[in-house]
Design a protein around this motif. Structure first.
Motif, short mmCIF file in Angstrom:
data_model
loop_
_atom_site.label_atom_id
_atom_site.label_comp_id
_atom_site.label_asym_id
_atom_site.label_seq_id
_atom_site.Cartn_x
_atom_site.Cartn_y
_atom_site.Cartn_z
N ASN A 76 0.03 75.42 19.42
CA ASN A 76 -0.04 73.96 19.34
C ASN A 76 0.95 73.33 18.37
N TYR A 77 1.66 74.16 17.59
CA TYR A 77 2.60 73.62 16.61
C TYR A 77 3.67 74.67 16.32
N SER A 78 4.83 74.21 15.94
CA SER A 78 5.95 75.13 15.68
C SER A 78 6.21 75.32 14.19
N ASN A 79 5.77 74.36 13.39
CA ASN A 79 5.98 74.44 11.94
C ASN A 79 4.95 73.57 11.25
N PHE A 80 5.01 73.49 9.92
CA PHE A 80 4.01 72.73 9.19
C PHE A 80 4.05 71.24 9.52
N LYS A 81 5.25 70.71 9.66
CA LYS A 81 5.38 69.27 9.99
C LYS A 81 4.71 68.95 11.31
N SER A 82 4.91 69.78 12.33
CA SER A 82 4.30 69.49 13.63
C SER A 82 2.78 69.69 13.58
#
Length: 419
Positions: A99-105
């Protein structure tokens, strides 16, 4: 003259007696009036609790939505999430790395979910499986803790507590409020490959102590721990993802081994527990998994162990739940009536829709009572309130980044690896 005096004395006595009777009658009447007033006060219904006020304002569909925590695919359109929150009013989401690629997403995704939920009666559970090691959802910039096995081997409770605290800080920074961890299973079989690294070990007291230390670390950072897999997944080599583990031990062995960590966690005030799809035929001859067993969910978990929090199912898309024999609808109705409060449905939208419909149909046909639904709702509201859950992010993004990536975490992990 004497007669006159006698008459006056007699008359005075009569008057005094009458006056005394009148006063006594008035006092008795006054006391009766007070008693009646007191009785009237006692008979008035008590003021509704906070939980009861919230629940009484909710429509049935909204109540039912609170009974599920759902996941979604990586390519899920925003409209689908809007529908889940605003129409189905789901109680929460479970997030995966897909559901996300990095901390920001991840931060942006959680912000979006919370923003969409702001007009609903209750804030969302935002959950992950973050045990550390082989089961981790921490984004790539973060620090993943080593497996529980390593902490159990080192056997330093302060280190285990700190591992829970570091995980808690990272989750909190992203707006996550619930963690399906730690594993409290006793690794009593060497061929249990599912839990070989995820368990704190074979020793009952060691697993119990380290589990409670990890839980303490999480709760200090405002995260709801959900230890698993009640009543114990350790004495089997079958993975409940692909089949129903059948554990042939008696009640005495289970009480002295499997239940010990859960009992100790409950005694410390545990607020949530994840129940596994595990059959113990010597204890419940029906052969049903614990997630569908009144023996385990009501008799053992609630009555014997005194658990008052929310009982959360392991992922119900696992084969072990319906076991290929019953429909998901029948299994969910049976599970809810047996004592599960919240169902985790982490992957398939169609299954999520079927479960919500099954619960609604269960109410309309009388298979589920509103009283039973309110029972679960009270527990859910209490925990969301206790942890001060909100549809606001915990911290702004800049502060979140500082909390999420900290050199102290990296140093801690490197120190653990050197031991």
């Amino acid at each position: 003259m004497m007669k006159k005096i006698f008459f006056i004395i007699l008359l005075s006595i009569v008057l005094i007696f009458q006056t005394s009777c009148i006063k006594q009658n008035q006092q008795t009447q006054h006391e009766n009036e007070i008693d009646q007033t007191d009785n009237t006060v006692e008979q008035q219904p008590p003021e509704p609790s906070y939980e009861e006020k919230i629940i009484s304002s909710m429509a049935m569909d909204e109540k039912i939505g609170q009974l599920v925590i759902i996941g979604f695919a990586e390519d899920t359109p925003k409209e689908t999430l809007i529908n889940a929150i605003k129409k189905d009013k789901v109680g929460g989401f479970i997030l995966f790395r897909r559901n996300y690629s990095n901390f920001k997403s991840l931060y942006d995704l959680v912000s979006q979910l919370k923003e969409l939920n702001k007009n609903n009666s209750l804030p969302l559970f935002i959950a992950v499986d973050e045990e550390g090691g082989t089961v981790s959802r921490i984004p790539k910039e973060g620090i993943t803790m080593p497996d529980a096995k390593i902490f159990g081997t080192i056997n330093d409770l302060a280190l285990t507590e700190k591992s829970g605290s570091i995980i808690g800080k990272q989750l909190y920074s992203a707006g996550i409020n619930m963690n399906f961890a730690p594993v409290l299973d006793i690794l009593s079989r060497d061929d249990n490959t599912l839990l070989k690294r995820r368990s704190y070990g074979k020793d009952v007291d060691r697993v119990s102590a380290h589990g409670i230390s990890f839980i303490k670390g999480l709760t200090e950072e405002g995260i709801i721990p959900v230890p698993k897999h009640f009543p114990g997944h350790g004495h089997t080599k079958v993975d409940s993802h692909v089949g129903l583990p059948v554990i042939n031990i008696d009640r005495s062995i289970m009480a002295q081994r499997e239940l010990v960590p859960f009992r100790n966690a409950i005694d410390k005030g545990m607020d949530a527990i994840m129940v596994g799809h595990l059959a113990y035929p010597q204890i419940d001859p029906s052969g049903k998994p614990a997630t569908r067993s009144k023996v385990f969910l009501t008799d053992i978990l609630r009555k014997e162990l005194g658990f008052k929090g929310i009982a959360i199912s392991d992922e119900i898309e696992m084969i072990g739940f319906a076991n290929g024999e019953d429909s998901i609808e029948d299994a969910v109705i049976e599970s809810f009536n047996a004592g599960i409060d919240v169902f985790v449905i982490g992957h398939t939208a169609e299954i999520q829709e079927r479960v919500l419909k099954a619960l609604k149909d269960g109410v309309s046909t009388g298979l589920i009572t509103e009283e039973r639904i309110n029972e679960s709702l009270i527990r859910i509201v209490q925990i969301k309130r206790k942890y001060n859950l909100s549809d606001e992010m915990n911290v702004d993004f800049e502060t979140a980044c500082e909390l999420f990536t900290n050199e102290e975490y990296r140093s801690f992990v490197e120190d653990i690896k050197r031991r």
